[in-house]
Design a protein around this motif. Structure first.
Motif, short mmCIF file in Angstrom:
data_model
loop_
_atom_site.label_atom_id
_atom_site.label_comp_id
_atom_site.label_asym_id
_atom_site.label_seq_id
_atom_site.Cartn_x
_atom_site.Cartn_y
_atom_site.Cartn_z
N ILE A 174 0.84 -1.20 0.00
CA ILE A 174 0.00 0.00 0.00
C ILE A 174 0.87 1.25 0.00
CG2 ILE A 174 -1.91 1.21 1.13
CD1 ILE A 174 -2.53 -1.76 0.29
N ASN A 195 -3.60 4.47 -5.32
CA ASN A 195 -4.55 3.46 -5.76
C ASN A 195 -4.86 2.56 -4.57
OD1 ASN A 195 -5.94 1.36 -6.90
ND2 ASN A 195 -4.38 0.87 -8.43
N LEU A 196 -6.09 2.53 -4.12
CA LEU A 196 -6.48 1.74 -2.96
C LEU A 196 -6.97 0.34 -3.33
CD1 LEU A 196 -8.22 4.49 -0.83
CD2 LEU A 196 -5.87 3.65 -0.71
N THR A 197 -6.82 -0.05 -4.58
CA THR A 197 -7.28 -1.37 -5.02
C THR A 197 -6.73 -2.51 -4.18
OG1 THR A 197 -7.50 -0.52 -7.26
CG2 THR A 197 -7.42 -2.91 -7.02
N PRO A 198 -5.46 -2.50 -3.75
CA PRO A 198 -4.95 -3.65 -2.97
C PRO A 198 -5.44 -3.70 -1.52
CG PRO A 198 -3.12 -2.22 -3.68
CD PRO A 198 -4.40 -1.60 -4.15
N PRO A 257 -8.48 -4.04 0.03
CA PRO A 257 -9.37 -5.13 0.44
C PRO A 257 -8.67 -6.49 0.53
CG PRO A 257 -10.47 -3.74 -1.16
CD PRO A 257 -9.03 -3.30 -1.11
#
Length: 122
Positions: free
Chosen positions: A53, A58-61, A63
């Motif tokens: 992170i 980009n907050l995609t990882p 979850p």
């Protein structure tokens, strides 16, 4: 916060022990719970956070990171469960009976799945 779950050690389940409740489902709450109840995981948790992170926009990882560490903490907070999972894995790896190995790994998988679905406060 709700009452802590009560688990039992040993084959007869005769020694009660308290397991800390699961935190809120946020990275901050999970980190604090790890720091307090499973500090041996904290360096790996933080290194993984920085690597996966870090300063990313980009907050995609997030979850996937939370699913992984939610499960790891749910197991680590309960030493009896952690020991049982290690035992299942070791027995499956050394069993010469494929059906027995499969049964042990099925139980291992079921218990990890249950840990992954632990609810906050429980």
């Amino acid at each position: 916060m709700t009452a802590q779950p009560l688990h039992f050690d040993g084959p007869g389940g005769d020694r009660p022990r308290r397991v800390p409740p699961m935190p809120e489902r946020t990275p901050q709450a999970l980190r604090l719970a790890i720091q307090e109840h499973a500090p041996h995981l904290l360096p790996v948790f933080e290194a993984h956070w920085r690597r996966a992170i870090g300063e990313a926009f980009n907050l995609t990882p997030v979850p996937a990171f939370m699913r992984l560490w939610w499960t790891e903490y749910a197991i680590a907070r309960d030493p009896g469960l952690a020991d049982h999972l290690r035992d299942l894995e070791a027995r499956a790896a050394t069993s010469e009976d494929p059906a027995e190995s499969a049964r042990l790994l099925d139980e291992y998988s079921r218990l990890r799945h249950e840990a992954a679905h632990a609810e906050p406060g429980r």
